[in-house]
Design a protein around this motif. Structure first.
Motif, short mmCIF file in Angstrom:
data_model
loop_
_atom_site.label_atom_id
_atom_site.label_comp_id
_atom_site.label_asym_id
_atom_site.label_seq_id
_atom_site.Cartn_x
_atom_site.Cartn_y
_atom_site.Cartn_z
N GLY A 237 -14.82 -26.52 -27.77
CA GLY A 237 -16.19 -27.40 -28.20
C GLY A 237 -16.18 -28.60 -27.18
N GLY A 238 -17.48 -29.27 -27.89
CA GLY A 238 -17.64 -30.51 -26.91
C GLY A 238 -18.36 -30.00 -25.64
N LEU A 239 -17.92 -30.63 -24.60
CA LEU A 239 -18.63 -30.22 -23.31
C LEU A 239 -18.12 -29.02 -22.60
N LEU A 240 -18.70 -28.11 -22.08
CA LEU A 240 -18.36 -26.93 -20.98
C LEU A 240 -18.53 -27.36 -19.78
N ARG A 241 -17.45 -27.76 -18.83
CA ARG A 241 -18.09 -27.92 -17.61
C ARG A 241 -18.45 -26.67 -16.70
N VAL A 242 -19.45 -26.70 -15.96
CA VAL A 242 -19.97 -25.43 -15.49
C VAL A 242 -19.89 -25.95 -14.26
N SER A 243 -19.15 -25.04 -13.15
CA SER A 243 -18.92 -25.27 -11.75
C SER A 243 -19.36 -23.91 -10.96
N THR A 244 -19.11 -22.81 -11.65
CA THR A 244 -19.15 -21.55 -11.03
C THR A 244 -20.17 -20.59 -11.71
N MET A 245 -20.82 -19.75 -11.03
CA MET A 245 -21.86 -18.61 -11.60
C MET A 245 -21.37 -17.36 -10.88
N GLU A 246 -21.56 -16.26 -11.69
CA GLU A 246 -20.98 -14.79 -10.98
C GLU A 246 -22.50 -13.91 -10.92
N ARG A 247 -22.20 -13.05 -10.48
CA ARG A 247 -23.41 -11.87 -10.30
C ARG A 247 -22.91 -10.54 -9.78
N HIS A 248 -23.44 -9.52 -10.36
CA HIS A 248 -23.26 -8.15 -9.92
C HIS A 248 -24.56 -7.65 -9.22
N GLU A 249 -24.68 -7.84 -8.06
CA GLU A 249 -25.96 -7.62 -7.55
C GLU A 249 -26.40 -6.22 -7.65
#
Length: 163
Positions: A60-72
């Motif tokens: 909980g609290g803050l989620l640090r987002v530094s990566t994204m993914e995809r399946h093209e």
């Protein structure tokens, strides 16, 4: 690739999530519901893949987002195997390449809700809340680097403290 303004969690609904794929929910009465709109693969040689994933909850609290993914070339479905809530963070593909984080949206999947990300939709790796959770994961693979792509994004925090 940056997040402008504040990004807050919204309730996951089929209408709000439609640009990114489908919301998966079991029927509320006897019978069967089909989820086919977002399923697919753009590679003739790809095979269906079923995996199981187990995740510890984020505190909980803050989620640090530094990566994204995809399946093209493939959709990817996350089907919960128990009553858990999860974070669904998505972004469309930018005209210049990579995720368009200025247009990112964040949703809170309720207990029992899953999603199918349409092919080429950028999403954050699976994040569950409150309790450990297991999911069935369905996608198409052909064993090449095109199966999945992970990219760094300028880090930001998503507030997960919910009522």
């Amino acid at each position: 690739m940056s997040v402008t303004g504040s990004l807050t969690l919204k309730r996951l609904t089929s209408e709000a999530f439609a640009p990114y794929g489908e919301v998966l929910e079991p029927p509320n009465q006897p019978g069967r519901v089909y989820f086919e709109r977002a399923l697919g693969s753009a590679r003739a040689g790809a095979w269906p893949s079923l995996a199981f994933s187990w995740r510890e909850p984020h505190p909980g609290g803050l989620l640090r987002v530094s990566t994204m993914e995809r399946h093209e070339f493939s959709s990817q479905s996350f089907i919960p195997l128990g009553p858990s809530r999860s974070v669904v963070l998505v972004a469309p593909h930018a005209a210049t390449g990579g995720p368009d984080m200025d247009r990112a949206e964040a949703f809170l999947a309720g207990r029992g809700q899953g999603v199918t990300y349409a092919a080429n939709v950028w999403h954050h790796p699976l994040t569950v809340l409150e309790v450990p959770a297991r999911f069935a994961v369905v996608m198409w693979r052909d064993g090449t680097v095109g199966d999945e792509e992970f990219v760094p994004v300028p880090p930001f925090d998503l507030d997960l403290d919910l009522p």
